[in-house]
Design an enzyme around this catalytic site. Structure first.
Site, PDB file in Angstrom:
ATOM      1  N   LYS A 124       0.859  -1.194   0.000  1.00 28.22           N
ATOM      2  CA  LYS A 124       0.000   0.000   0.000  1.00 28.22           C
ATOM      3  C   LYS A 124       0.884   1.229   0.000  1.00 28.22           C
ATOM      4  CE  LYS A 124      -4.408   0.989   0.095  1.00 28.22           C
ATOM      5  NZ  LYS A 124      -5.540   0.167  -0.379  1.00 28.22           N
ATOM      6  N   ASP A 164      -7.015   4.151  -4.783  1.00 30.06           N
ATOM      7  CA  ASP A 164      -7.716   4.032  -3.501  1.00 30.06           C
ATOM      8  C   ASP A 164      -8.358   5.411  -3.281  1.00 30.06           C
ATOM      9  OD1 ASP A 164      -7.839   2.063  -0.989  1.00 30.06           O
ATOM     10  OD2 ASP A 164      -7.592   4.061  -0.160  1.00 30.06           O
TER      11      ASP A 164
HETATM   12  P1  NDP Z   1     -12.953   7.610  -3.361  1.00 26.14           P
HETATM   13  O1  NDP Z   1     -11.909   8.641  -3.163  1.00 26.14           O
HETATM   14  O2  NDP Z   1     -13.527   7.401  -4.708  1.00 26.14           O
HETATM   15  O3  NDP Z   1     -14.120   7.855  -2.320  1.00 26.14           O
HETATM   16  C1  NDP Z   1     -13.875   7.827  -0.940  1.00 26.14           C
HETATM   17  C2  NDP Z   1     -15.130   8.170  -0.196  1.00 26.14           C
HETATM   18  O4  NDP Z   1     -14.926   8.176   1.232  1.00 26.14           O
HETATM   19  C3  NDP Z   1     -15.564   9.542  -0.504  1.00 26.14           C
HETATM   20  O5  NDP Z   1     -16.938   9.618  -0.410  1.00 26.14           O
HETATM   21  C4  NDP Z   1     -14.806  10.314   0.568  1.00 26.14           C
HETATM   22  O6  NDP Z   1     -15.210  11.573   0.734  1.00 26.14           O
HETATM   23  C5  NDP Z   1     -15.070   9.489   1.765  1.00 26.14           C
HETATM   24  N1  NDP Z   1     -14.056   9.757   2.790  1.00 26.14           N
HETATM   25  C6  NDP Z   1     -12.724   9.674   2.669  1.00 26.14           C
HETATM   26  N2  NDP Z   1     -12.122   9.965   3.828  1.00 26.14           N
HETATM   27  C7  NDP Z   1     -13.112  10.269   4.674  1.00 26.14           C
HETATM   28  C8  NDP Z   1     -13.120  10.660   6.026  1.00 26.14           C
HETATM   29  N3  NDP Z   1     -11.998  10.798   6.735  1.00 26.14           N
HETATM   30  N4  NDP Z   1     -14.339  10.854   6.603  1.00 26.14           N
HETATM   31  C9  NDP Z   1     -15.492  10.694   5.890  1.00 26.14           C
HETATM   32  N5  NDP Z   1     -15.529  10.318   4.599  1.00 26.14           N
HETATM   33  C10 NDP Z   1     -14.357  10.118   4.017  1.00 26.14           C
HETATM   34  O7  NDP Z   1     -12.351   6.265  -2.794  1.00 26.14           O
HETATM   35  P2  NDP Z   1     -12.853   4.788  -3.026  1.00 26.14           P
HETATM   36  O8  NDP Z   1     -14.302   4.729  -3.287  1.00 26.14           O
HETATM   37  O9  NDP Z   1     -11.914   4.189  -3.977  1.00 26.14           O
HETATM   38  O10 NDP Z   1     -12.542   4.151  -1.594  1.00 26.14           O
HETATM   39  C11 NDP Z   1     -13.532   4.021  -0.565  1.00 26.14           C
HETATM   40  C12 NDP Z   1     -13.120   2.929   0.409  1.00 26.14           C
HETATM   41  O11 NDP Z   1     -13.034   1.691  -0.290  1.00 26.14           O
HETATM   42  C13 NDP Z   1     -11.769   3.120   1.082  1.00 26.14           C
HETATM   43  O12 NDP Z   1     -11.816   2.557   2.387  1.00 26.14           O
HETATM   44  C14 NDP Z   1     -10.840   2.280   0.217  1.00 26.14           C
HETATM   45  O13 NDP Z   1      -9.691   1.876   0.926  1.00 26.14           O
HETATM   46  C15 NDP Z   1     -11.754   1.113  -0.093  1.00 26.14           C
HETATM   47  N6  NDP Z   1     -11.418   0.294  -1.257  1.00 26.14           N
HETATM   48  C16 NDP Z   1     -11.230   0.846  -2.489  1.00 26.14           C
HETATM   49  C17 NDP Z   1     -10.964   0.027  -3.567  1.00 26.14           C
HETATM   50  C18 NDP Z   1     -10.825   0.553  -4.947  1.00 26.14           C
HETATM   51  O14 NDP Z   1     -10.642  -0.257  -5.845  1.00 26.14           O
HETATM   52  N7  NDP Z   1     -10.920   1.854  -5.176  1.00 26.14           N
HETATM   53  C19 NDP Z   1     -10.804  -1.420  -3.410  1.00 26.14           C
HETATM   54  C20 NDP Z   1     -11.104  -1.902  -2.090  1.00 26.14           C
HETATM   55  C21 NDP Z   1     -11.372  -1.059  -1.069  1.00 26.14           C
HETATM   56  P3  NDP Z   1     -14.082  12.690   0.575  1.00 26.14           P
HETATM   57  O15 NDP Z   1     -13.039  12.227  -0.404  1.00 26.14           O
HETATM   58  O16 NDP Z   1     -14.908  13.781   0.075  1.00 26.14           O
HETATM   59  O17 NDP Z   1     -13.465  12.864   1.917  1.00 26.14           O
HETATM   60  O1  2IT Z   2      -7.971  -1.617  -0.959  1.00 26.16           O
HETATM   61  C1  2IT Z   2      -7.869  -2.125  -2.093  1.00 26.16           C
HETATM   62  O2  2IT Z   2      -7.977  -3.345  -2.273  1.00 26.16           O
HETATM   63  C2  2IT Z   2      -7.632  -1.238  -3.228  1.00 26.16           C
HETATM   64  N1  2IT Z   2      -7.591  -0.032  -3.057  1.00 26.16           N
HETATM   65  C3  2IT Z   2      -7.416  -1.817  -4.599  1.00 26.16           C
HETATM   66  C4  2IT Z   2      -5.998  -2.276  -4.764  1.00 26.16           C
HETATM   67  C5  2IT Z   2      -5.611  -2.741  -6.132  1.00 26.16           C
HETATM   68  O3  2IT Z   2      -4.422  -3.044  -6.282  1.00 26.16           O
HETATM   69  O4  2IT Z   2      -6.438  -2.815  -7.037  1.00 26.16           O
END
Ligand code: NDP
Ligand code: 2IT
Length: 444
Positions: A124, A164
């Site tokens: 990460k 992420d």
């Molecule tokens: P995005 O940046 O697209 O969206 C993140 C979301 O979470 C936004 O709505 C954001 O709002 C909110 N957020 C972030 N930090 C905070 C905070 N401190 N308090 C409240 N809201 C918060 O990210 P993703 O959708 O990609 O990621 C969302 C989650 O999913 C994370 O936990 C990530 O680790 C996990 N994840 C993502 C994957 C991927 O492929 N993208 C894979 C597996 C897991 P804002 O940015 O406005 O703060």
């Molecule tokens: O938390 C996660 O699994 C991710 N943000 C996706 C990682 C990846 O390598 O696709």
């Protein structure tokens, strides 16, 4: 293994790294029994070798903003464990990013990637850069500066970063461009790439789709499905968006999404054009969900999280520790009986205890959000073979992977009463594969 003693030692070595210690504690408690039944693990000090990353790179990123001022951010790449494949895991750009958060994410990633059945180790990285309010040109300059340092540590067979929080297609594009220029090669060194330059169909949707596929497997064990169910989602980013699409396709009604500013309640259901609008909101770099309510005449509840909304199914898709014990109690009091995590570690340990005591269906992120990284693995496979698969092919493989992860959780987490502890199941199944690979390969 004495989980308590190992944790005490880690607390002394890494004081204040709360998220990291929280993630390690959960895994140690889940695997302790299996670990102690297999003395070869203890003899090889597998757990002591797993809880500390192989290495951490820390670097400083200077860049110039639109007004000509020099800005400096801090960045990291953590290579946690590569026993079963190249380090693999996302990059997070968010002002809250620190070592504890990235270590928790990297640690979780080891087990998640193991569960996918694909050959990927855990890693990460990220930076405390805040994309909020930045212009496209600023984001580009930051990403380019970031890659001038990162490129020497990564490679398609070594370490493959992805997106992420705060890192989506746009950022991957800027970083990939700089990598290609520096390394003088076109390879699958990052995943989440654009379709015209090595990306995979379905990768943008994959985490959210995978989460809903996993939740659907859980519902099936009760003879149920998404059809006619009320669904509450937190977040409005990439994962929340994919989950909203698939939950709606399967007949569910999504009534809430949220941002750091509060949540939106849309009784009519968030579907069709309204889901597309989520993408516009994210692209605006404004960090607020409130404009949705204005656009579609829905209710906006400022400063609150959506867990007070009545629902059957909750999908936390925003960030870590966003659902606490009181939120869990509120969900259950309102009739929620299935929680499937799209984010990483969104439920606090107290919330998980409430879910387990109430014997509802609860899936931890390392199982239920593994569809994102699994589809990254499918992108790597396509890059290696220089081929592109159809959306149907990728989606079918993703769906199969989620069904298999669900089976692995059932096989390792079902108790004598038949209740499935998916946390325990995911941790044990994810751990065993990595631990056995480490045993096979000697003391490294
Ligand atoms: P995005 O940046 O697209 O969206 C993140 C979301 O979470 C936004 O709505 C954001 O709002 C909110 N957020 C972030 N930090 C905070 C905070 N401190 N308090 C409240 N809201 C918060 O990210 P993703 O959708 O990609 O990621 C969302 C989650 O999913 C994370 O936990 C990530 O680790 C996990 N994840 C993502 C994957 C991927 O492929 N993208 C894979 C597996 C897991 P804002 O940015 O406005 O703060
Ligand atoms: O938390 C996660 O699994 C991710 N943000 C996706 C990682 C990846 O390598 O696709």
């Amino acid at each position: 293994m004495n989980a308590h003693k190992i944790l005490q030692d880690l607390e002394k070595k890494h004081p204040g790294e709360l998220e990291y210690l929280q993630a390690v504690k959960e895994v140690l408690e889940s695997i302790e029994e299996v670990y102690n039944k297999n003395p070869q693990f203890e003899a090889a000090k597998i757990i002591e070798r797993l809880v500390e990353p192989d290495r951490i790179f820390t670097f400083r990123i200077p860049w110039v903003d639109d007004s000509g001022k020099v800005q400096v951010n801090l960045a990291y790449r953590i290579q946690f464990n590569n026993a079963i494949g190249p380090y693999k895991g996302g990059l997070r750009f968010h002002p809250s990013v620190n070592l504890s958060i990235l270590k928790f994410l990297g640690f979780e990633q080891i087990f998640k990637n193991s569960l996918t059945t694909l050959a990927m180790g855990g890693g990460k990285g990220g930076s405390d850069f805040d994309p909020k309010g930045k212009s496209d040109a600023e984001v580009m300059r930051f990403c380019q500066a970031f890659m001038t340092e990162l490129w020497q540590y990564i490679g398609p067979e070594t370490d493959v970063p992805a997106g992420d929080i705060g890192v989506g297609g746009r950022e991957i594009g800027f970083m990939y461009g700089m990598y290609r220029k520096l390394a003088r090669e076109n390879t699958g060194v990052l995943t989440g790439k654009g379709l015209n330059w090595g990306g995979s169909l379905v990768r943008p949707e994959a985490t959210g789709f995978g989460n809903v596929y996993f939740a659907n497997e859980m519902l099936k064990t009760k003879g149920q499905s998404f059809e006619g169910k009320t669904v509450v989602i937190s977040g409005f980013g990439n994962v929340a968006w994919g989950a909203a699409i698939k939950a709606t396709q399967l007949g569910g009604k999504v009534v809430a999404i949220s941002g750091p500013d509060g949540y939106v309640y849309d009784e009519a259901g968030i579907s069709g054009k309204k889901i597309d609008y989520m993408l516009q909101l994210r692209a605006s770099n404004q960090d607020i969900v409130a404009p949705y309510a204005k656009e579609f005449g829905a209710k906006f509840v400022a400063g609150k999280r959506p867990w007070e909304v009545k629902c059957d199914i909750a999908l936390p898709c925003a960030t870590q520790n966003e659902l606490n014990g009181d939120d869990a109690k509120a969900l259950i009091a309102n009739g929620c009986w299935c929680v499937s995590e799209g984010a990483n570690m969104p439920s606090t340990p107290e919330a998980i205890e409430v879910f387990h005591k109430a014997k509802i269906l609860f899936a931890p992120g390392k199982a239920s959000n593994a569809g994102g990284v699994a589809t990254s693995g499918l992108e790597m496979a396509q890059n290696s073979s220089k081929l592109n698969w159809s959306a149907e092919e990728v989606d079918r493989r993703l769906h199969d992977i989620m069904i298999n992860i669900h089976k692995a959780c059932q096989a390792n987490g079902t108790d004598a009463t038949g209740y499935v502890d998916y946390v325990k199941g995911a941790n044990i199944a994810g751990f065993l594969k990595v631990a056995n690979a480490m045993l096979d390969q000697g003391v490294l």
